[in-house]
Scaffold this motif. Structure first.
Motif, short mmCIF file in Angstrom:
data_model
loop_
_atom_site.label_atom_id
_atom_site.label_comp_id
_atom_site.label_asym_id
_atom_site.label_seq_id
_atom_site.Cartn_x
_atom_site.Cartn_y
_atom_site.Cartn_z
N THR A 171 -3.76 -8.59 1.76
CA THR A 171 -4.05 -8.67 0.22
C THR A 171 -3.70 -7.20 -0.31
O THR A 171 -3.03 -7.09 -1.35
N ARG A 172 -4.20 -6.00 0.46
CA ARG A 172 -4.08 -4.79 -0.05
C ARG A 172 -2.53 -4.48 0.06
O ARG A 172 -2.06 -3.55 -0.57
N LEU A 173 -1.73 -4.79 0.97
CA LEU A 173 -0.58 -4.65 1.25
C LEU A 173 0.41 -5.21 0.10
O LEU A 173 1.20 -4.33 -0.77
N VAL A 174 0.09 -6.42 -0.73
CA VAL A 174 0.54 -6.74 -1.66
C VAL A 174 0.41 -6.07 -3.05
O VAL A 174 1.15 -5.97 -3.89
N ILE A 175 -1.08 -5.84 -3.04
CA ILE A 175 -1.54 -5.11 -4.44
C ILE A 175 -0.78 -3.66 -4.49
O ILE A 175 -1.05 -2.97 -3.48
N GLY A 176 0.07 -3.42 -5.54
CA GLY A 176 0.73 -2.26 -5.75
C GLY A 176 2.22 -2.23 -5.43
O GLY A 176 2.84 -1.29 -5.15
N SER A 177 2.55 -3.17 -4.64
CA SER A 177 4.01 -3.50 -3.97
C SER A 177 5.04 -3.59 -5.29
O SER A 177 6.17 -3.75 -4.92
N GLU A 178 4.53 -4.18 -6.29
CA GLU A 178 5.45 -3.88 -7.66
C GLU A 178 6.56 -4.89 -7.73
O GLU A 178 7.57 -4.89 -8.00
N GLY A 179 6.09 -6.37 -6.84
CA GLY A 179 7.24 -7.45 -7.05
C GLY A 179 8.06 -7.11 -5.82
O GLY A 179 8.97 -7.79 -5.80
N THR A 180 8.08 -6.12 -5.03
CA THR A 180 9.13 -5.82 -4.03
C THR A 180 8.75 -6.55 -2.70
O THR A 180 9.91 -6.62 -1.75
N LEU A 181 7.70 -7.15 -2.42
CA LEU A 181 7.47 -7.83 -1.36
C LEU A 181 7.26 -9.32 -1.63
O LEU A 181 7.59 -10.17 -0.52
N GLY A 182 6.84 -9.67 -2.65
CA GLY A 182 6.66 -11.07 -2.96
C GLY A 182 6.28 -11.52 -4.45
O GLY A 182 6.19 -10.19 -5.21
N VAL A 183 6.18 -12.53 -4.93
CA VAL A 183 5.79 -12.94 -6.24
C VAL A 183 4.43 -13.51 -5.99
O VAL A 183 4.19 -14.56 -5.41
N VAL A 184 3.51 -13.15 -6.83
CA VAL A 184 2.10 -13.48 -6.75
C VAL A 184 1.86 -14.80 -7.76
O VAL A 184 2.52 -14.63 -8.77
N THR A 185 1.18 -15.72 -6.97
CA THR A 185 1.20 -17.00 -7.73
C THR A 185 -0.33 -17.39 -7.90
O THR A 185 -0.60 -18.52 -8.84
N GLU A 186 -0.97 -16.80 -7.18
CA GLU A 186 -2.56 -16.98 -7.29
C GLU A 186 -3.42 -15.75 -6.87
O GLU A 186 -3.11 -15.01 -6.09
N VAL A 187 -4.53 -15.65 -7.65
CA VAL A 187 -5.42 -14.56 -7.48
C VAL A 187 -6.93 -14.90 -7.65
O VAL A 187 -7.20 -15.57 -8.39
N THR A 188 -7.75 -14.43 -6.74
CA THR A 188 -8.99 -14.70 -6.53
C THR A 188 -9.72 -13.40 -6.96
O THR A 188 -9.32 -12.44 -6.09
N LEU A 189 -10.57 -13.32 -7.91
CA LEU A 189 -11.02 -12.04 -8.54
C LEU A 189 -12.48 -12.06 -8.25
O LEU A 189 -13.33 -12.79 -8.53
N ARG A 190 -13.04 -10.65 -7.90
CA ARG A 190 -14.33 -10.66 -8.11
C ARG A 190 -14.90 -10.43 -9.57
O ARG A 190 -14.17 -9.37 -10.17
N LEU A 191 -15.91 -10.87 -9.89
CA LEU A 191 -16.59 -10.76 -11.13
C LEU A 191 -17.79 -10.12 -11.21
O LEU A 191 -18.48 -9.69 -10.26
N GLN A 192 -18.36 -9.74 -12.40
CA GLN A 192 -19.84 -8.80 -12.54
C GLN A 192 -20.40 -9.67 -13.61
O GLN A 192 -19.59 -10.34 -14.67
N LYS A 193 -21.64 -9.41 -13.81
CA LYS A 193 -22.31 -9.85 -14.90
C LYS A 193 -22.33 -8.84 -16.18
O LYS A 193 -22.07 -7.84 -15.89
N ILE A 194 -22.23 -9.67 -17.15
CA ILE A 194 -22.10 -8.70 -18.36
C ILE A 194 -23.44 -7.96 -18.54
O ILE A 194 -24.53 -8.57 -18.41
#
Length: 562
Positions: A291-314
């Motif tokens: 996950t951390r390898l792809v984040i910040g890779s700027e599309g040079t390693l692959g195309v992101v097609t789905e993201v699971t995100l951590r959320l916070q309470k308002i």
């Protein structure tokens, strides 16, 4: 800019004829239909796209005896270092080759995408020129595709890989370092049609989304559930692009960057394989952290097609405060003192007097035009108010004045709105200029020193420059307004940007805190990271994308050789 041959000078050529052929490649035709141009071009199957500047560890390697991982030792190092993105580069227009787009590939793409494909020149030009960036390339995409599913993305990428045609993923078009340029033409994959919320797990406080959804759209969807996604880059940014650049925003001081808020990804690799990088568990020690390898890779390693995100309470309650200072150093000192006090602020933003003036001009406001700090405190009503008063005391000890705060929702929203639209305010003040934007970040204890040194240079410059800082985590931006058609403007803007980068690096900082590398920051990476780190990146790229089709010409500077 040095001529195009310097792009290839680091690659091992098999013959002098081959080298001369590449040197004489012409730039992109303006013909509306790229497939019907009568200008003779090289074919994709008989040439090697010049990717010496690439993030890759491999070129297109269509020549059977061409080893893209080696450097030509006979070429002077100065020729490599002065090519675009090299250590000595002062240019901003990205050159590249262009060859006839394969008819067979176009046919395959039409079968995959049906009507969700465009050859329109204006549409291709729009995708090939970043909307908020001075960076440009001599070529534009040949084809724009608008996939509707992960399966379509996989098929598109696989087909492009089969023909060794470059692809450039395209999100919200808000990046400012040339990430979406298409210097070699090819296929632009516009992800804007993939914007579904696939699953919301309220009890787990996470959400699964497609990459085309914007962070603002996502938060509108989440609000009825009492949840929000805490990263807030520029308006219009998409989740996929935010992953690609490892962005953050004003809330990073409290919630972290994209690196800290993505649980898992699904990524299409260069060969079309679909990879899931992690489970949905909040923590895992299972294998490499893909996950951390792809984040910040700027599309040079692959195309992101789905993201699971951590959320916070308002937050239950929030208070927004503003105060003024006689100098940016005083303001930075207060930001540092606030963080050192242990107060859990959610935002600490610094604006210099020039930026405040731009906000006044653009929005018809009447803010006092002096260095200004903006804070946000969150929690229970009593806690937020208590924190506000503590910071008021800190401000008074550091030459601060005019401390005011707001608790009403509309008043708070209006204050943050003018901050989020700071870049557009600069353009309103100087409508005929473009912006070169610095993005340096240093350890917090060095922030006041760096801003003070930078501000002296900026104030002495004939160009209009503004300062905007995420002061709570040591990250600050300078908007340098210049006319790119005037050489003296370009050189001065580059001088100022380079001064701040080298100053930050001398203070153990980085050339980019949140905007990413793209084409604009490549030349600084060796000084920051060292050549061995860059070679390691290049080896990873070579394994995952041996044909170098994934966003070529970005991230890794051209002088880095294996």
């Amino acid at each position: 800019m040095s001529n195009f041959s310097s792009w290839f000078s680091r690659l091992r050529s098999s013959s002098n004829y081959f080298y001369r052929t590449i040197h004489n490649i012409t730039t992109h035709s303006n013909a509306t239909n790229v497939l019907t141009s009568h200008r003779p071009r090289m074919t994709w199957t008989g040439s090697v796209l010049p990717l010496a500047v690439a993030v890759c560890g491999a070129s297109f390697a269509l020549h059977p005896h061409f080893n893209p991982s080696l450097c030509d030792a006979s070429v002077p190092s100065d020729a490599i270092n002065n090519s675009f993105g090299g250590k000595g580069s002062t240019q901003y227009a990205v050159k590249g080759s262009h060859t006839e787009f394969p008819h067979e590939l176009l046919h395959e793409l039409k079968l995959i995408c049906q009507d969700n494909l465009s050859l329109d020149y204006d549409e291709r030009y729009h995708h090939g020129k970043p909307q908020n960036s001075f960076h440009k390339a001599v070529n534009i995409p040949d084809v724009i595709v608008y996939p509707r599913s992960e399966e379509e993305v996989s098929k598109i990428v696989k087909s492009c890989n089969d023909y060794k045609v470059p692809i450039v993923p395209y999100g919200g078009a808000t990046s400012i370092e040339g990430h979406t340029l298409s210097p070699h033409g090819g296929v632009c994959i516009d992800m804007s049609s993939m914007k579904r919320v696939k699953a919301l797990h309220v009890d787990d406080m996470d959400v699964v989304v497609e990459p085309g959804i914007g962070w603002m759209e996502l938060n509108e969807y989440l609000e009825p559930y009492g949840l929000f996604f805490p990263l807030d880059p520029g308006p219009g940014a998409s989740i996929g692009g935010m992953c690609a650049t490892r962005c953050s925003g004003s809330l990073a001081v409290r919630y972290g960057t994209m690196r800290d808020n993505v649980i898992s990804l699904k990524v299409v690799l260069a060969n079309g394989d679909i990879v899931k990088t992690a489970s949905r568990a909040r923590k895992s020690a299972a294998g490499y952290d893909l996950t951390r390898l792809v984040i910040g890779s700027e599309g040079t390693l692959g195309v992101v097609t789905e993201v699971t995100l951590r959320l916070q309470k308002i937050p239950q309650h929030s208070v927004v405060a503003m105060c003024n200072f006689p100098s940016v150093k005083d303001a930075a000192d207060v930001a540092i003192a606030t963080m050192m006090s242990g107060i859990q602020v959610s935002r600490v933003e610094l604006l210099d007097e020039v930026q405040v003036k731009a906000i006044n001009v653009a929005n018809g406001k009447n803010f006092l035009e002096c260095p200004t700090l903006m804070f946000e405190f969150i929690g229970t009503e009593a806690y937020a108010r208590e924190q506000t008063q503590i910071v008021r005391g800190i401000v008074s000890k550091h030459n601060g004045s005019d401390f005011v705060f707001a608790e009403e929702p509309e008043a708070k929203k209006e204050l943050w709105k003018v901050r989020k639209e700071a870049l557009w305010a600069c353009f309103a003040m100087e409508p005929n200029m473009e912006a070169m934007i610095s993005d340096v970040c240093v350890p917090l204890s060095h922030l006041a020193d760096l801003i003070s040194r930078s501000k002296k240079e900026l104030d002495a410059s004939p160009l209009v420059c503004t300062v905007i800082a995420h002061a709570g985590d040591g990250n600050f931006h300078t908007v340098i307004l210049f006319d790119p058609s005037r050489e003296e403007h370009r050189k001065e803007a580059e001088r100022l940007n380079s001064f701040m980068v080298h100053a930050a690096l001398s203070l153990e900082g980085t050339c980019t805190g949140e905007h990413g590398v793209g084409t604009g920051k490549m030349k600084y990476l060796e000084e920051e990271l060292g050549v061995e780190a860059l070679r390691t990146m290049k080896k990873i790229k070579q394994v995952l994308d041996p044909n170098n089709i994934m966003n070529p010409g970005k991230l890794i500077p051209p002088h880095v050789c294996l």
